[in-house]
Write a protein that holds these residues in place. Structure first.
Motif, PDB file in Angstrom:
ATOM      1  N   GLY A 193       0.829  -1.207   0.000  1.00 32.87           N
ATOM      2  CA  GLY A 193       0.000   0.000   0.000  1.00 32.87           C
ATOM      3  C   GLY A 193       0.862   1.256   0.000  1.00 32.87           C
ATOM      4  O   GLY A 193       0.623   2.182   0.765  1.00 32.87           O
ATOM      5  N   LEU A 194       1.874   1.263  -0.864  1.00 32.54           N
ATOM      6  CA  LEU A 194       2.768   2.422  -0.829  1.00 32.54           C
ATOM      7  C   LEU A 194       2.186   3.619  -1.587  1.00 32.54           C
ATOM      8  O   LEU A 194       2.109   4.715  -1.067  1.00 32.54           O
ATOM      9  CB  LEU A 194       4.148   2.036  -1.387  1.00 32.54           C
ATOM     10  N   ALA A 195       1.810   3.392  -2.857  1.00 31.31           N
ATOM     11  CA  ALA A 195       1.346   4.514  -3.673  1.00 31.31           C
ATOM     12  C   ALA A 195       0.333   4.035  -4.711  1.00 31.31           C
ATOM     13  O   ALA A 195       0.120   2.823  -4.892  1.00 31.31           O
ATOM     14  CB  ALA A 195       2.535   5.174  -4.373  1.00 31.31           C
ATOM     15  N   ALA A 196      -0.275   5.007  -5.377  1.00 29.42           N
ATOM     16  CA  ALA A 196      -1.195   4.710  -6.481  1.00 29.42           C
ATOM     17  C   ALA A 196      -1.312   5.972  -7.309  1.00 29.42           C
ATOM     18  O   ALA A 196      -0.941   7.061  -6.858  1.00 29.42           O
ATOM     19  CB  ALA A 196      -2.572   4.304  -5.947  1.00 29.42           C
ATOM     20  N   GLY A 197      -1.839   5.797  -8.532  1.00 33.79           N
ATOM     21  CA  GLY A 197      -2.056   6.962  -9.383  1.00 33.79           C
ATOM     22  C   GLY A 197      -3.384   6.834 -10.091  1.00 33.79           C
ATOM     23  O   GLY A 197      -3.866   5.722 -10.338  1.00 33.79           O
ATOM     24  N   VAL A 198      -3.996   7.989 -10.394  1.00 34.54           N
ATOM     25  CA  VAL A 198      -5.230   7.957 -11.166  1.00 34.54           C
ATOM     26  C   VAL A 198      -5.186   9.089 -12.194  1.00 34.54           C
ATOM     27  O   VAL A 198      -4.836  10.227 -11.868  1.00 34.54           O
ATOM     28  CB  VAL A 198      -6.484   8.029 -10.242  1.00 34.54           C
ATOM     29  N   PHE A 199      -5.479   8.731 -13.437  1.00 29.90           N
ATOM     30  CA  PHE A 199      -5.574   9.732 -14.512  1.00 29.90           C
ATOM     31  C   PHE A 199      -7.022   9.830 -14.969  1.00 29.90           C
ATOM     32  O   PHE A 199      -7.606   8.857 -15.442  1.00 29.90           O
ATOM     33  CB  PHE A 199      -4.659   9.361 -15.690  1.00 29.90           C
ATOM     34  N   THR A 200      -7.608  10.991 -14.786  1.00 25.83           N
ATOM     35  CA  THR A 200      -8.974  11.261 -15.219  1.00 25.83           C
ATOM     36  C   THR A 200      -9.174  12.774 -15.234  1.00 25.83           C
ATOM     37  O   THR A 200      -8.510  13.489 -14.477  1.00 25.83           O
ATOM     38  CB  THR A 200     -10.023  10.620 -14.270  1.00 25.83           C
ATOM     39  N   ARG A 201     -10.112  13.261 -16.074  1.00 22.46           N
ATOM     40  CA  ARG A 201     -10.426  14.694 -16.035  1.00 22.46           C
ATOM     41  C   ARG A 201     -11.682  14.967 -15.207  1.00 22.46           C
ATOM     42  O   ARG A 201     -12.117  16.096 -15.077  1.00 22.46           O
ATOM     43  CB  ARG A 201     -10.580  15.247 -17.451  1.00 22.46           C
ATOM     44  N   ASN A 202     -12.257  13.869 -14.676  1.00 24.98           N
ATOM     45  CA  ASN A 202     -13.479  14.009 -13.871  1.00 24.98           C
ATOM     46  C   ASN A 202     -13.051  14.240 -12.414  1.00 24.98           C
ATOM     47  O   ASN A 202     -12.558  13.329 -11.748  1.00 24.98           O
ATOM     48  CB  ASN A 202     -14.296  12.713 -14.015  1.00 24.98           C
ATOM     49  N   ILE A 203     -13.250  15.460 -11.946  1.00 20.53           N
ATOM     50  CA  ILE A 203     -12.723  15.851 -10.633  1.00 20.53           C
ATOM     51  C   ILE A 203     -13.352  15.046  -9.495  1.00 20.53           C
ATOM     52  O   ILE A 203     -12.674  14.643  -8.547  1.00 20.53           O
ATOM     53  CB  ILE A 203     -12.857  17.380 -10.424  1.00 20.53           C
ATOM     54  N   GLN A 204     -14.649  14.755  -9.608  1.00 18.00           N
ATOM     55  CA  GLN A 204     -15.305  13.967  -8.553  1.00 18.00           C
ATOM     56  C   GLN A 204     -14.726  12.561  -8.519  1.00 18.00           C
ATOM     57  O   GLN A 204     -14.402  12.031  -7.461  1.00 18.00           O
ATOM     58  CB  GLN A 204     -16.823  13.870  -8.775  1.00 18.00           C
ATOM     59  N   ARG A 205     -14.581  11.982  -9.702  1.00 14.44           N
ATOM     60  CA  ARG A 205     -14.036  10.624  -9.761  1.00 14.44           C
ATOM     61  C   ARG A 205     -12.610  10.587  -9.181  1.00 14.44           C
ATOM     62  O   ARG A 205     -12.264   9.687  -8.409  1.00 14.44           O
ATOM     63  CB  ARG A 205     -14.018  10.128 -11.202  1.00 14.44           C
ATOM     64  N   ALA A 206     -11.803  11.567  -9.533  1.00 14.17           N
ATOM     65  CA  ALA A 206     -10.409  11.584  -9.079  1.00 14.17           C
ATOM     66  C   ALA A 206     -10.338  11.505  -7.554  1.00 14.17           C
ATOM     67  O   ALA A 206      -9.611  10.676  -6.996  1.00 14.17           O
ATOM     68  CB  ALA A 206      -9.723  12.852  -9.572  1.00 14.17           C
ATOM     69  N   HIS A 207     -11.131  12.336  -6.884  1.00 10.61           N
ATOM     70  CA  HIS A 207     -11.060  12.365  -5.413  1.00 10.61           C
ATOM     71  C   HIS A 207     -11.751  11.157  -4.792  1.00 10.61           C
ATOM     72  O   HIS A 207     -11.317  10.664  -3.748  1.00 10.61           O
ATOM     73  CB  HIS A 207     -11.645  13.677  -4.889  1.00 10.61           C
ATOM     74  N   ARG A 208     -12.815  10.684  -5.440  1.00  8.68           N
ATOM     75  CA  ARG A 208     -13.512   9.491  -4.937  1.00  8.68           C
ATOM     76  C   ARG A 208     -12.573   8.295  -4.972  1.00  8.68           C
ATOM     77  O   ARG A 208     -12.437   7.552  -4.009  1.00  8.68           O
ATOM     78  CB  ARG A 208     -14.740   9.254  -5.844  1.00  8.68           C
ATOM     79  N   VAL A 209     -11.859   8.150  -6.083  1.00  8.59           N
ATOM     80  CA  VAL A 209     -10.932   7.017  -6.239  1.00  8.59           C
ATOM     81  C   VAL A 209      -9.766   7.171  -5.254  1.00  8.59           C
ATOM     82  O   VAL A 209      -9.383   6.216  -4.570  1.00  8.59           O
ATOM     83  CB  VAL A 209     -10.441   6.928  -7.709  1.00  8.59           C
ATOM     84  N   ALA A 210      -9.214   8.375  -5.157  1.00  7.27           N
ATOM     85  CA  ALA A 210      -8.084   8.604  -4.238  1.00  7.27           C
ATOM     86  C   ALA A 210      -8.472   8.225  -2.809  1.00  7.27           C
ATOM     87  O   ALA A 210      -7.676   7.638  -2.069  1.00  7.27           O
ATOM     88  CB  ALA A 210      -7.639  10.060  -4.308  1.00  7.27           C
ATOM     89  N   ALA A 211      -9.710   8.564  -2.437  1.00  6.21           N
ATOM     90  CA  ALA A 211     -10.150   8.280  -1.059  1.00  6.21           C
ATOM     91  C   ALA A 211     -10.263   6.785  -0.803  1.00  6.21           C
ATOM     92  O   ALA A 211     -10.103   6.329   0.325  1.00  6.21           O
ATOM     93  CB  ALA A 211     -11.491   8.963  -0.803  1.00  6.21           C
ATOM     94  N   GLN A 212     -10.546   6.015  -1.862  1.00  6.16           N
ATOM     95  CA  GLN A 212     -10.777   4.585  -1.643  1.00  6.16           C
ATOM     96  C   GLN A 212      -9.550   3.708  -1.846  1.00  6.16           C
ATOM     97  O   GLN A 212      -9.562   2.524  -1.514  1.00  6.16           O
ATOM     98  CB  GLN A 212     -11.908   4.117  -2.564  1.00  6.16           C
ATOM     99  N   LEU A 213      -8.496   4.275  -2.398  1.00  2.00           N
ATOM    100  CA  LEU A 213      -7.289   3.466  -2.597  1.00  2.00           C
ATOM    101  C   LEU A 213      -6.560   3.317  -1.264  1.00  2.00           C
ATOM    102  O   LEU A 213      -6.368   4.296  -0.538  1.00  2.00           O
ATOM    103  CB  LEU A 213      -6.384   4.135  -3.650  1.00  2.00           C
TER     104      LEU A 213
END
Ligand SMILES: NC(=O)c1ccc[n+]([C@@H]2O[C@H](COP(=O)([O-])OP(=O)(O)OC[C@H]3O[C@@H](n4cnc5c(N)ncnc54)[C@H](O)[C@@H]3O)[C@@H](O)[C@H]2O)c1
Ligand SMILES: NCCCC=O
Length: 513
Positions: free
Chosen positions: A438-458
């Motif tokens: 569980g060191l790091a992760a990345g997400v590429f998207t232009r959908n701001i809600q999705r970006a933060h939703r995914v970041a919160a769940q990783l």
């Protein structure tokens, strides 16, 4: 062949010597331990280790692994330095750190050259590592003077206050992939908090920590404040088990991290563990593809893929999979492999022969398990004859990967990108989190809600949105799950190198029984 024997007061000579150096010329002859403000031979040894120049396969140094006696001398010496250093004000400590940062900046090219010779990463990258090193010293210099406790009012005019105090002699144990940066990221917060530090680099990369030790001394640190002991596992154990060591901060693999924690537990010592990873990089169809491709390259091929937080499980949404693969292959073909000291080289050799074999072994087993080697993944021999014994390979792109394959589950620590496809957000999140790391992760998207939703769940310590492998020293860095605990960088790290004392002050009389 150039024989380099640099003494502490010859830094300017060192600079000009290193600036004039080329691949295949460096041999290190001077002592590699640093104690009491000077380079020393260890008082005793528990074997020897060879350090290589990965670009050529040459041995550049044979180091004596420090024994129990040398470790004890280093600890005693650091305890002396701790006595005076811990009494200094934050501003006084800051002055030393700032001067050391200034010297690192001034010697950036020389330090980067040395790092490249000993580690194999391109000098282009090594310079970036030096930047994140002096920035770390400057950052903690900035925090040193503002470290303070609280005042708490109590009934009857009594009160309490807290003091943030240093721990004592801290041990730093480093990995070989960021030798100078790791030494700085551990020592800067440790010294800012008023501790002394003994640093043990990886035996593969013994050189650059000594440059840091010399810089600290010249910047005004008391002798013994930053000592270096060289060696491998046995030396590391002597350090962790020493009764006068107050804390261990470790960067390295998960199995070694578990051993460090076990040894520290016996002495009730706090530990920071910065361990390995198998990080996911999630690329949604609504990303800016050009950035996502660049992000995937940085997430996989930086430092020949030998980066703990690399995003090596690249999940790409099915609708853009073909386009993404085409682009990423085109970019990978352009990577210039070769002499890491050349300005336009972007991929140097791996750290050593056994590691190269190990990485190639992962590719072989990936093929056996059904993955397609779409690009690279082979040993590489540069045309320059002096590089023919170096540890090079071509960057590798694996497709048709599935979640259960070894290349997708285990940390390879080499330039191997595994591409997987996904249909939707819910599915990819579950798969991304299905790992012991569980060191790091990345997400590429232009959908701001999705970006933060995914970041919160990783389930990770760091999540990059629309970029990857950026390491500003202002941001905490560290792992969830088996990737470790504790943090480096950021304000929070002050808490990992200090302890809190509570003082109660009675303003009335003592009530008797
Ligand atoms: N999370 C991070 O910040 C971070 C950064 C860099 C590297 N890493 C991880 O480091 C690993 C690669 O580095 P490595 O191969 O040098 O790791 P490693 O665990 O083999 O060695 C790391 C250090 O521990 C020492 N050591 C080995 N056995 C020891 C023991 N029993 N007691 C005390 N010390 C011991 C080594 O000499 C070396 O200095 C990868 O897993 C990578 O992901 C993590
Ligand atoms: N640049 C910081 C990452 C170190 C991990 O290997």
């Amino acid at each position: 062949m150039f024989l380099c024997a640099v003494r502490p007061r010859q830094a300017s000579l060192f600079r000009s010597v290193v600036a004039a150096m080329s691949t295949g010329t460096f041999v290190l002859l001077q002592p590699l331990n640093y104690r009491g403000g000077v380079r020393v031979e260890p008082a005793d040894s528990c074997g020897t280790e060879k350090a290589f120049e990965p670009a050529t396969g040459r041995v550049i140094a044979t180091l004596q692994c420090s024994g129990e006696k040398e470790v004890d001398l280093a600890v005693k010496n650091s305890m002396l330095a701790f006595k005076s250093w811990s009494q200094k004000s934050g501003m006084e400590r800051a002055q030393v750190l700032l001067e050391a940062a200034r010297m690192i900046k001034e010697q950036k090219d020389a330090i980067a050259t040395m790092e490249t010779i000993n580690n194999g990463k391109s000098v282009f990258e090594a310079r970036q590592d030096v930047d994140t090193s002096w920035q770390c010293l400057e950052y903690y210099a900035g925090l040193a003077a503002s470290m303070a406790g609280e005042h708490i009012q109590l009934p009857g005019g009594s009160f309490g206050y807290t003091r943030r105090e240093p721990l004592g002699v801290c041990v730093g144990i480093g990995a070989w992939n960021y030798p100078f940066q790791i030494a700085c990221w551990k020592s800067a917060p440790a010294l800012a908090c008023g501790n002394a530090m003994i640093f043990k680099p990886s035996p593969f990369t013994p050189v650059s920590a000594l440059l840091l030790a010399e810089i600290y001394t010249k910047a005004g640190a008391p002798p013994g404040l930053f000592n270096v002991v060289q060696g491998g596992a046995a030396t590391g154990q002597f350090l962790c088990q020493h009764p006068d060591v107050a804390k261990v901060s470790f960067t390295g693999s998960v199995p070694t991290g578990a051993k460090i924690m076990e040894m520290s537990a016996k002495g009730i010592k706090p530990v920071t563990l910065e361990l390995g990873g198998k990080s996911p990089l999630i690329i949604f169809e609504d990303c800016t593809l050009e950035n996502a491709v660049k992000g995937a390259m940085v997430a996989n091929f930086l430092s020949q893929g030998q980066v703990c937080c690399n995003g090596t499980r690249v999940f790409v949404q099915k609708t853009i999979l073909d386009k993404f693969i085409k682009e990423v292959v085109e970019q990978t073909e352009k990577i210039k492999i070769g002499d890491p000291l050349l300005e336009d080289t972007r991929m140097g050799p791996l750290i050593n022969e056994p590691h190269l074999e190990r990485v190639l072994g992962f590719i072989k087993s990936a093929k056996k398990q059904g993955a397609t080697v779409l690009y690279g993944g082979k040993p590489y021999v540069p045309t320059d004859p002096k590089l023919k014994h170096g540890f090079y390979m071509t960057p590798c792109i694996l497709t048709d990967c599935t979640d259960d394959m070894t290349c997708v589950r285990e940390e390879i620590f080499g330039p191997v990108m595994s591409i997987l496809s996904f249909e939707n957000e819910e599915e990819v999140l579950e798969r991304a989190n299905d790992t012991i790391y569980g060191l790091a992760a990345g997400v590429f998207t232009r959908n701001i809600q999705r970006a933060h939703r995914v970041a919160a769940q990783l389930q990770v310590g760091t999540c990059y949105i629309n970029n990857y492998n950026v390491s500003p020293v202002e941001l905490p860095f560290g792992g969830y799950k088996k990737s470790g605990f504790g943090r480096e960088n950021g304000r929070v790290t002050i808490e990992y190198y200090s302890q809190l004392k509570t003082v109660y002050v009675e303003m009335g009389d003592v009530e008797s029984f």
